[in-house]
Design a protein around this motif. Sequence first.
Motif, PDB file in Angstrom:
ATOM      1  N   LEU A 192       4.622 -15.705   8.396  1.00  0.00           N
ATOM      2  CA  LEU A 192       3.577 -14.852   7.856  1.00  0.00           C
ATOM      3  C   LEU A 192       2.705 -14.328   8.982  1.00  0.00           C
ATOM      4  N   ASP A 193       2.643 -13.009   9.124  1.00  0.00           N
ATOM      5  CA  ASP A 193       1.887 -12.392  10.217  1.00  0.00           C
ATOM      6  C   ASP A 193       0.595 -11.796   9.671  1.00  0.00           C
ATOM      7  N   PHE A 194      -0.563 -12.408  10.026  1.00  0.00           N
ATOM      8  CA  PHE A 194      -1.863 -11.948   9.560  1.00  0.00           C
ATOM      9  C   PHE A 194      -2.530 -10.991  10.545  1.00  0.00           C
ATOM     10  N   LEU A 248       1.194   0.077  -2.576  1.00  0.00           N
ATOM     11  CA  LEU A 248       1.385  -0.046  -1.142  1.00  0.00           C
ATOM     12  C   LEU A 248       2.733   0.546  -0.764  1.00  0.00           C
ATOM     13  N   SER A 249       2.832   1.001   0.463  1.00  0.00           N
ATOM     14  CA  SER A 249       4.127   1.365   1.034  1.00  0.00           C
ATOM     15  C   SER A 249       4.696   0.128   1.725  1.00  0.00           C
ATOM     16  N   THR A 250       5.976  -0.126   1.548  1.00  0.00           N
ATOM     17  CA  THR A 250       6.602  -1.254   2.233  1.00  0.00           C
ATOM     18  C   THR A 250       7.833  -0.776   2.993  1.00  0.00           C
ATOM     19  N   PHE A 251       8.165  -1.504   4.036  1.00  0.00           N
ATOM     20  CA  PHE A 251       9.360  -1.213   4.824  1.00  0.00           C
ATOM     21  C   PHE A 251      10.095  -2.523   5.036  1.00  0.00           C
ATOM     22  N   GLU A 256       2.657  -8.591   7.447  1.00  0.00           N
ATOM     23  CA  GLU A 256       4.103  -8.624   7.650  1.00  0.00           C
ATOM     24  C   GLU A 256       4.638 -10.017   7.343  1.00  0.00           C
ATOM     25  N   SER A 257       5.870 -10.064   6.896  1.00  0.00           N
ATOM     26  CA  SER A 257       6.532 -11.352   6.683  1.00  0.00           C
ATOM     27  C   SER A 257       7.988 -11.254   7.104  1.00  0.00           C
ATOM     28  N   ILE A 258       8.497 -12.363   7.585  1.00  0.00           N
ATOM     29  CA  ILE A 258       9.925 -12.498   7.885  1.00  0.00           C
ATOM     30  C   ILE A 258      10.419 -13.713   7.123  1.00  0.00           C
ATOM     31  N   HIS A 260      12.794  -8.572   7.196  1.00  0.00           N
ATOM     32  CA  HIS A 260      11.452  -8.348   7.749  1.00  0.00           C
ATOM     33  C   HIS A 260      10.773  -7.298   6.883  1.00  0.00           C
ATOM     34  N   VAL A 261       9.651  -7.664   6.250  1.00  0.00           N
ATOM     35  CA  VAL A 261       8.949  -6.745   5.347  1.00  0.00           C
ATOM     36  C   VAL A 261       7.560  -6.459   5.893  1.00  0.00           C
TER      37      VAL A 261
END
Length: 273
Positions: free
Chosen positions: A247-249, A185-188, A231-233, A215-216
């Motif tokens: 946790l952002d679903f 996966l690509s992550t930022f 996404e997660s913070i 923030h990922v």
Amino acid sequence: MRRARRSAAVVAVVCAIPMAAIAGAPAAAGRLAAHRVIYDLTLEHVSGGSVMAASGTMSYTVEATCGGWAVQQRLHLTTASRDGGSSDLTSDYATLESLDGRHFVFDMRQGPTGGAREEIKGDAALNQDGAGTASYTLPKASRVALPKGTLFPMHHTAAIVDAAASGQPWISPLLFDGTGVGGALSTFALFGHWGAPSPEPIAPSMAAMASGPVHVSYFGLKPGVSLPDFESIQRYYDNGVADRLHLDFGDFRMQASVRDFHLLPSRPAHCER
């Protein structure tokens, strides 16, 4: 902290390599803390999807072994939809990752609680040049190439901590975590202020430890992908422990509050012999 879609149970042996001998390994990899944390999950925000209520728990354990890290994560999530339906999901995820970051074993099981569950299982290895291969045994035997620069989860966390502590505003490393069959996966990762002491620390012993918000975002490597899969913070500490987790679903977001936290024994002294 890994992505929330997780699970497993696995046994393997990974050879130990002293961190001082690992060229290019993130400096933080040698100080990541063994720990166990339990989170209570509560619904924080809904953004137009069918979910109207959600709750759950998540446990996450990192154990230090002579060969590296053994990680177990268990997620239990219950949701209710606007049409009156409901779902109850359990995800179990386990990994072994070598100290040098070149070997990784993974096993994930996920599905309805008490019902049939899908399983993803296999191992992965990186070559000296940083590229490698993931070999799956489940759901079917297959091999996927991993691009140069791919990191396994603990070294991905270490890279985030290193970059945040050094004052970088962001990094975008590749990640392979074994939670899907599509490879890396690509992550930022975007960083807020990194400093110490930590306000309202997760444990008194970590009150003076440097920490900061991170923030990922996680993206598939398919061409044209612009929106993250997940996404997660969280607040990361200098030893890789995370709290203040969100946790952002996609169509709903959950807050994870720490119910219980313990630091676990560090790597045994005999490992250095």
